[in-house]
Design an enzyme around this catalytic site. Sequence first.
Site, PDB file in Angstrom:
ATOM      1  N   GLN B 131      39.160  88.960 -59.810  1.00  0.00           N
ATOM      2  CA  GLN B 131      39.725  87.811 -59.100  1.00  0.00           C
ATOM      3  C   GLN B 131      39.006  86.514 -59.467  1.00  0.00           C
ATOM      4  O   GLN B 131      37.842  86.327 -59.108  1.00  0.00           O
ATOM      5  CB  GLN B 131      39.590  88.059 -57.586  1.00  0.00           C
ATOM      6  CG  GLN B 131      40.060  86.921 -56.714  1.00  0.00           C
ATOM      7  CD  GLN B 131      39.711  87.155 -55.251  1.00  0.00           C
ATOM      8  OE1 GLN B 131      38.698  87.783 -54.948  1.00  0.00           O
ATOM      9  NE2 GLN B 131      40.545  86.674 -54.352  1.00  0.00           N
ATOM     10  N   GLY B 132      39.692  85.619 -60.157  1.00  0.00           N
ATOM     11  CA  GLY B 132      39.095  84.346 -60.544  1.00  0.00           C
ATOM     12  C   GLY B 132      39.536  83.213 -59.633  1.00  0.00           C
ATOM     13  O   GLY B 132      40.417  82.428 -59.972  1.00  0.00           O
ATOM     14  N   TYR B 133      38.930  83.150 -58.461  1.00  0.00           N
ATOM     15  CA  TYR B 133      39.247  82.088 -57.484  1.00  0.00           C
ATOM     16  C   TYR B 133      38.126  81.059 -57.426  1.00  0.00           C
ATOM     17  O   TYR B 133      38.295  79.904 -57.782  1.00  0.00           O
ATOM     18  CB  TYR B 133      39.427  82.701 -56.088  1.00  0.00           C
ATOM     19  CG  TYR B 133      40.816  83.194 -55.729  1.00  0.00           C
ATOM     20  CD1 TYR B 133      41.673  83.725 -56.678  1.00  0.00           C
ATOM     21  CD2 TYR B 133      41.259  83.149 -54.411  1.00  0.00           C
ATOM     22  CE1 TYR B 133      42.934  84.195 -56.325  1.00  0.00           C
ATOM     23  CE2 TYR B 133      42.518  83.610 -54.044  1.00  0.00           C
ATOM     24  CZ  TYR B 133      43.351  84.131 -54.992  1.00  0.00           C
ATOM     25  OH  TYR B 133      44.584  84.592 -54.626  1.00  0.00           O
ATOM     26  N   SER B 134      36.937  81.510 -56.945  1.00  0.00           N
ATOM     27  CA  SER B 134      35.848  80.570 -56.643  1.00  0.00           C
ATOM     28  C   SER B 134      35.294  79.894 -57.888  1.00  0.00           C
ATOM     29  O   SER B 134      35.233  80.481 -58.966  1.00  0.00           O
ATOM     30  CB  SER B 134      34.700  81.303 -55.954  1.00  0.00           C
ATOM     31  OG  SER B 134      35.154  81.986 -54.830  1.00  0.00           O
ATOM     32  N   SER B 166      33.719  89.157 -58.853  1.00  0.00           N
ATOM     33  CA  SER B 166      33.255  90.537 -58.700  1.00  0.00           C
ATOM     34  C   SER B 166      33.729  91.406 -59.854  1.00  0.00           C
ATOM     35  O   SER B 166      34.908  91.389 -60.205  1.00  0.00           O
ATOM     36  CB  SER B 166      33.767  91.129 -57.389  1.00  0.00           C
ATOM     37  OG  SER B 166      33.191  90.461 -56.309  1.00  0.00           O
ATOM     38  N   GLU B 255      43.455  90.496 -49.089  1.00  0.00           N
ATOM     39  CA  GLU B 255      42.040  90.707 -49.344  1.00  0.00           C
ATOM     40  C   GLU B 255      41.282  90.821 -48.025  1.00  0.00           C
ATOM     41  O   GLU B 255      40.423  91.685 -47.851  1.00  0.00           O
ATOM     42  CB  GLU B 255      41.480  89.530 -50.169  1.00  0.00           C
ATOM     43  CG  GLU B 255      39.988  89.681 -50.441  1.00  0.00           C
ATOM     44  CD  GLU B 255      39.410  88.547 -51.291  1.00  0.00           C
ATOM     45  OE1 GLU B 255      40.143  87.588 -51.603  1.00  0.00           O
ATOM     46  OE2 GLU B 255      38.225  88.634 -51.636  1.00  0.00           O
ATOM     47  N   GLU B 384      33.231  81.305 -40.858  1.00  0.00           N
ATOM     48  CA  GLU B 384      33.595  79.994 -40.308  1.00  0.00           C
ATOM     49  C   GLU B 384      34.999  79.605 -40.753  1.00  0.00           C
ATOM     50  O   GLU B 384      35.782  79.050 -39.985  1.00  0.00           O
ATOM     51  CB  GLU B 384      32.584  78.926 -40.745  1.00  0.00           C
ATOM     52  CG  GLU B 384      31.207  79.086 -40.117  1.00  0.00           C
ATOM     53  CD  GLU B 384      30.401  80.254 -40.685  1.00  0.00           C
ATOM     54  OE1 GLU B 384      30.689  80.687 -41.828  1.00  0.00           O
ATOM     55  OE2 GLU B 384      29.493  80.758 -39.992  1.00  0.00           O
TER      56      GLU B 384
HETATM   57  C1  LIG Z   1      29.616  89.618 -52.843  1.00  0.00           C
HETATM   58  C2  LIG Z   1      30.580  88.511 -53.140  1.00  0.00           C
HETATM   59  C3  LIG Z   1      31.697  88.804 -53.914  1.00  0.00           C
HETATM   60  C4  LIG Z   1      32.606  87.780 -54.227  1.00  0.00           C
HETATM   61  N1  LIG Z   1      33.652  88.074 -55.033  1.00  0.00           N
HETATM   62  C5  LIG Z   1      34.463  87.081 -55.444  1.00  0.00           C
HETATM   63  C6  LIG Z   1      35.480  87.321 -56.414  1.00  0.00           C
HETATM   64  O1  LIG Z   1      35.669  88.435 -56.857  1.00  0.00           O
HETATM   65  N2  LIG Z   1      36.251  86.308 -56.812  1.00  0.00           N
HETATM   66  C7  LIG Z   1      36.094  85.044 -56.326  1.00  0.00           C
HETATM   67  O2  LIG Z   1      36.849  84.173 -56.720  1.00  0.00           O
HETATM   68  N3  LIG Z   1      35.128  84.770 -55.412  1.00  0.00           N
HETATM   69  C8  LIG Z   1      34.310  85.761 -54.977  1.00  0.00           C
HETATM   70  N4  LIG Z   1      33.300  85.467 -54.096  1.00  0.00           N
HETATM   71  C9  LIG Z   1      33.126  84.107 -53.660  1.00  0.00           C
HETATM   72  C10 LIG Z   1      33.434  83.803 -52.199  1.00  0.00           C
HETATM   73  O3  LIG Z   1      34.818  83.784 -52.011  1.00  0.00           O
HETATM   74  C11 LIG Z   1      32.758  82.488 -51.823  1.00  0.00           C
HETATM   75  O4  LIG Z   1      31.374  82.692 -51.858  1.00  0.00           O
HETATM   76  C12 LIG Z   1      33.178  82.021 -50.440  1.00  0.00           C
HETATM   77  O5  LIG Z   1      34.515  81.610 -50.431  1.00  0.00           O
HETATM   78  C13 LIG Z   1      32.278  80.889 -49.909  1.00  0.00           C
HETATM   79  O6  LIG Z   1      32.154  79.833 -50.838  1.00  0.00           O
HETATM   80  P1  LIG Z   1      30.716  79.251 -51.202  1.00  0.00           P
HETATM   81  O7  LIG Z   1      29.865  80.411 -51.560  1.00  0.00           O
HETATM   82  O8  LIG Z   1      30.917  78.198 -52.197  1.00  0.00           O
HETATM   83  O9  LIG Z   1      30.152  78.666 -49.847  1.00  0.00           O
HETATM   84  P2  LIG Z   1      30.434  77.196 -49.240  1.00  0.00           P
HETATM   85  O10 LIG Z   1      31.893  76.973 -49.194  1.00  0.00           O
HETATM   86  O11 LIG Z   1      29.595  76.194 -49.905  1.00  0.00           O
HETATM   87  O12 LIG Z   1      29.927  77.425 -47.745  1.00  0.00           O
HETATM   88  C14 LIG Z   1      28.564  77.233 -47.299  1.00  0.00           C
HETATM   89  C15 LIG Z   1      28.534  77.337 -45.766  1.00  0.00           C
HETATM   90  O13 LIG Z   1      29.326  76.285 -45.176  1.00  0.00           O
HETATM   91  C16 LIG Z   1      30.297  76.801 -44.314  1.00  0.00           C
HETATM   92  N5  LIG Z   1      31.508  75.984 -44.354  1.00  0.00           N
HETATM   93  C17 LIG Z   1      32.180  75.564 -45.451  1.00  0.00           C
HETATM   94  N6  LIG Z   1      33.284  74.888 -45.112  1.00  0.00           N
HETATM   95  C18 LIG Z   1      33.323  74.898 -43.742  1.00  0.00           C
HETATM   96  C19 LIG Z   1      34.223  74.359 -42.781  1.00  0.00           C
HETATM   97  N7  LIG Z   1      35.333  73.704 -43.130  1.00  0.00           N
HETATM   98  N8  LIG Z   1      33.944  74.568 -41.475  1.00  0.00           N
HETATM   99  C20 LIG Z   1      32.826  75.225 -41.101  1.00  0.00           C
HETATM  100  N9  LIG Z   1      31.946  75.730 -41.951  1.00  0.00           N
HETATM  101  C21 LIG Z   1      32.189  75.572 -43.269  1.00  0.00           C
HETATM  102  C22 LIG Z   1      30.547  78.211 -44.820  1.00  0.00           C
HETATM  103  O14 LIG Z   1      31.095  79.007 -43.803  1.00  0.00           O
HETATM  104  C23 LIG Z   1      29.171  78.650 -45.256  1.00  0.00           C
HETATM  105  O15 LIG Z   1      28.480  79.127 -44.134  1.00  0.00           O
HETATM  106  C24 LIG Z   1      32.401  86.478 -53.737  1.00  0.00           C
HETATM  107  C25 LIG Z   1      31.291  86.206 -52.923  1.00  0.00           C
HETATM  108  C26 LIG Z   1      30.383  87.203 -52.639  1.00  0.00           C
HETATM  109  C27 LIG Z   1      29.201  86.856 -51.783  1.00  0.00           C
END
Ligand SMILES: Cc1cc2nc3c(=O)[nH]c(=O)nc-3n(C[C@H](O)[C@H](O)[C@H](O)COP(=O)(O)OP(=O)(O)OC[C@H]3O[C@@H](n4cnc5c(N)ncnc54)[C@H](O)[C@@H]3O)c2cc1C
Lengths: 379, 400
Positions: B131-134, B166, B255, B384
């Site tokens: 999955q290429g999202y983040s 992942s 998901e 959140e």
């Molecule tokens: C084990 C693991 C597997 C993953 N696998 C994949 C994958 O296969 N493909 C993929 O694309 N991504 C994957 N991810 C990525 C995951 O989707 C992101 O880590 C997640 O969406 C959070 O983004 P961020 O890490 O940039 O945190 P940030 O968005 O920077 O968040 C930091 C903190 O701020 C809070 N926050 C942010 N915005 C708000 C808001 N509007 N209101 C309140 N609080 C807020 C968050 O809740 C968090 O606590 C994976 C992550 C992990 C840990």
Amino acid sequence: MPLVLNEEQEMLRESARGFLDEKAPVSALRKLRDTNDETGFDRGLWKEMAEMGWAGILVEEDHGGVDFGFVGAGVLAEEMGRTLTASPFLSTSILAATALKKLGSDAQKQANLPSIAAGETLYALAVDEHRKHGPAKIAMQAEKHGNGFKLSGDKTFVADGHVADKIIVAARSAGAAGEQNGLTLFLVDAKAKGVSVERTQMVDSRNAARIKFDGVEATGDEVLGEVDGGYMALEGVLNAGRAGLAAEMSGSAQQAFEMTVNYLKERKQFGTEIGTFQALQHRAAHLYSEIELAKSAVLKALQDLDSHYGMAGPICSLAKAKAGDVAKLASQEAVQMYGGIGMTDEFDIGFYMKRIRVAQEMFGDAAFHADRLAQMRGY
Amino acid sequence: MSDLETFRAEARAWLEENCPKDMRDGAGGEENICWGGKQWTFQSDAQKIWLDRMSAKGWTVPAWPKEYGGGGLSKEEVKVLKEEMRKLKCRSPLESFGIWMLGPALLKYGTHEQKLHFLPPIARGEIRWCQGYSEPNAGSDLASLQCKCEDKGDHWLINGQKVWTSYADQSDWIFVLVRTDPKATKHTGISFILVDMEQEGVSTKPIKLISGKSPFCETFFDDATAPKEYAPGVSAIVGEMNKGWDVAKYLLTHEREMISAGGGGLLGGRGMGEVAANEIGLEHGRLSDPLLRAKIAQAEIDGWAFLLTLERMKDEAKAGQGVGANSSMLKYYGTEFNKRRFEILMDIGGSDELEWEGERTKDGKLARSWLRTKANSIEGGTSEVQLNVIAKRILELPGA
Ligand SMILES: Cc1cc2nc3c(=O)[nH]c(=O)nc-3n(C[C@H](O)[C@H](O)[C@H](O)COP(=O)(O)OP(=O)(O)OC[C@H]3O[C@@H](n4cnc5c(N)ncnc54)[C@H](O)[C@@H]3O)c2cc1C
Ligand SMILES: Cc1cc2nc3c(=O)[nH]c(=O)nc-3n(C[C@H](O)[C@H](O)[C@H](O)COP(=O)(O)OP(=O)(O)OC[C@H]3O[C@@H](n4cnc5c(N)ncnc54)[C@H](O)[C@@H]3O)c2cc1C
């Protein structure tokens, strides 16, 4: 069985909601309280409920009931929880009806179930003797006396005890307080010699009673179920009551929550609706989740009482514990999010907080049931 | 006998006959999962046989239509099949992002040709998807993603970086959110595109987690390409061009459902109370540590009520559809609960479970799992973010 209401049960819910919103809203409870009504509920309303089949919701058709099962009874309890409707439903239509159905002899059934269904006779279940629930702690004596028994002891927190025509009371015919063995259930007349009833007005504007039994004579015909083997029988009846209370609290929690969410959309501070503040949004969203969990536990408990009555102990403990904790949270969050207004008597939310406090205590609070579940699971 | 009970009897008989003994140990841990894909090496012959038999029957994806490699079963039949598999302790024959995420999205948004092309290889475990999202600057605020995708006539040209992908290094294909219209507003210029990773323009670099494992990667697109069509009618883009956000969101609900249902193998496994009773011991029939006992009892109440809620939500959902916005509630509660569960398991474990290397703890198996659960409330959208979704979509609060 799918964990959803069937069509018949959905229809029951809709008609109950319509009826209660019109005939028994929170303002009706407020009026009963403000007039210091001695009965604590509206007998005319109870008559109407009986005519709709509610009083006999658990009673078989042979005995004049509608036999909708525990899910049906729970649907009604939940709706009454939404409107905080005061009625003898729990004591008479859930507890007494269950006790008679499951434990009564044919003669006892014939003598009691039809008048339950007709809403004519009121019942109360007298179990606890201390401030905290615990059926095994019962000390009240049932002494052998001729062909029958002599009952002596004090009961407390007997819901509807102040108006009951008949009392189902648990006493000890053998064993000592703390033991499960040796309990016997009796169905005695509230007017019997030696019974004295003190009405207790509770926090929730409803009534219970402290009842003193002073050498009350009970014949063998007044024994409900087996002599000395009443513990498990009582547990079954209590489980039905616990699930009923859990359903009621789930309804109260849902209503309090919906009122709160609406308020968040209306009330403005800092130039905007307070519902725009994330601090409140997240609390509301968390509470929403908790309420969904409580609803699931309640429905499963009711379904299991219908399908596996004798094995429903753990699930009823789950429902009572979860619904009690969640309903408390819902009422506390409601008052907080309403701000100053939530503290006023003029506003309804306080009634929810008070009723929930009483309902969660009755037949075991969350800690009691958590402990019970832990024991059942071997730790 | 009702049709459903007939089906139950048949399913049971078939499972008993076809599920190899080694696949009937109920082992559901991450290390026992069969992920499939071109790079997959089966852990045993039994694992391969089990996958082949189940996929031939369409039961790796029992709810999907038969023509796309599924079993064509109704919602009720799927439930019965799962129950029977649980009773016989059958392992799941195959898990994958293709099954959990891409499949449902294709079933809803794909063309018939796309489904015929992509779904059967997922069902058979031949192609593994990631999955290429983040992106580094698009996490919770996913729609601010920048990965660029340009129209080059007969093909698409992709440049940019994804992160936290992942199993990217073990996958064959990737579904990617890309920006196809840089001038459009945030949510409207995004497309959902399917890319073969076996090409020079796509590379991955593993990232190590606090658990010491490297289950995810940075994924780089340097002049990577995708043809406009992989075969006649099989467009590389799913759904409409520039409307990938709808597909992305729909996929996320699946998901979330998957992550919450995982709730950390809540269904299998021993209860916390049972573990504690064994490891710590009882006094007069009660766990000797009363505060821990209370914590466990409380958690078991919430865990049980949560499982019932999963069941109820599925029963309430219309046949073939997901649970919608409630997937956010399930994801929020299930992952927070799973973290709580592992905190308690570590409390029970005490110093014995704090060993990181060595035979005794199988190289800190519990400790590593405990650390892994911390990602549950981050991946697939943070807690959140789920609360925000509940506030907006379910409670309809203003400004959420
Ligand atoms: C084990 C693991 C597997 C993953 N696998 C994949 C994958 O296969 N493909 C993929 O694309 N991504 C994957 N991810 C990525 C995951 O989707 C992101 O880590 C997640 O969406 C959070 O983004 P961020 O890490 O940039 O945190 P940030 O968005 O920077 O968040 C930091 C903190 O701020 C809070 N926050 C942010 N915005 C708000 C808001 N509007 N209101 C309140 N609080 C807020 C968050 O809740 C968090 O606590 C994976 C992550 C992990 C840990
Ligand atoms: C018993 C009692 C005694 C009092 N005595 C006095 C007194 O002597 N003199 C006097 O002047 N006042 C008094 N007050 C009033 C009291 O100060 C206010 O009730 C209080 O400031 C809250 O205001 P409110 O009731 O209008 O609630 P609101 O401001 O409407 O708040 C409603 C909810 O929204 C939340 N909220 C509001 N803004 C935000 C935000 N920006 N972010 C997150 N959440 C927010 C609040 O925390 C609350 O949960 C009294 C109140 C009570 C209950």
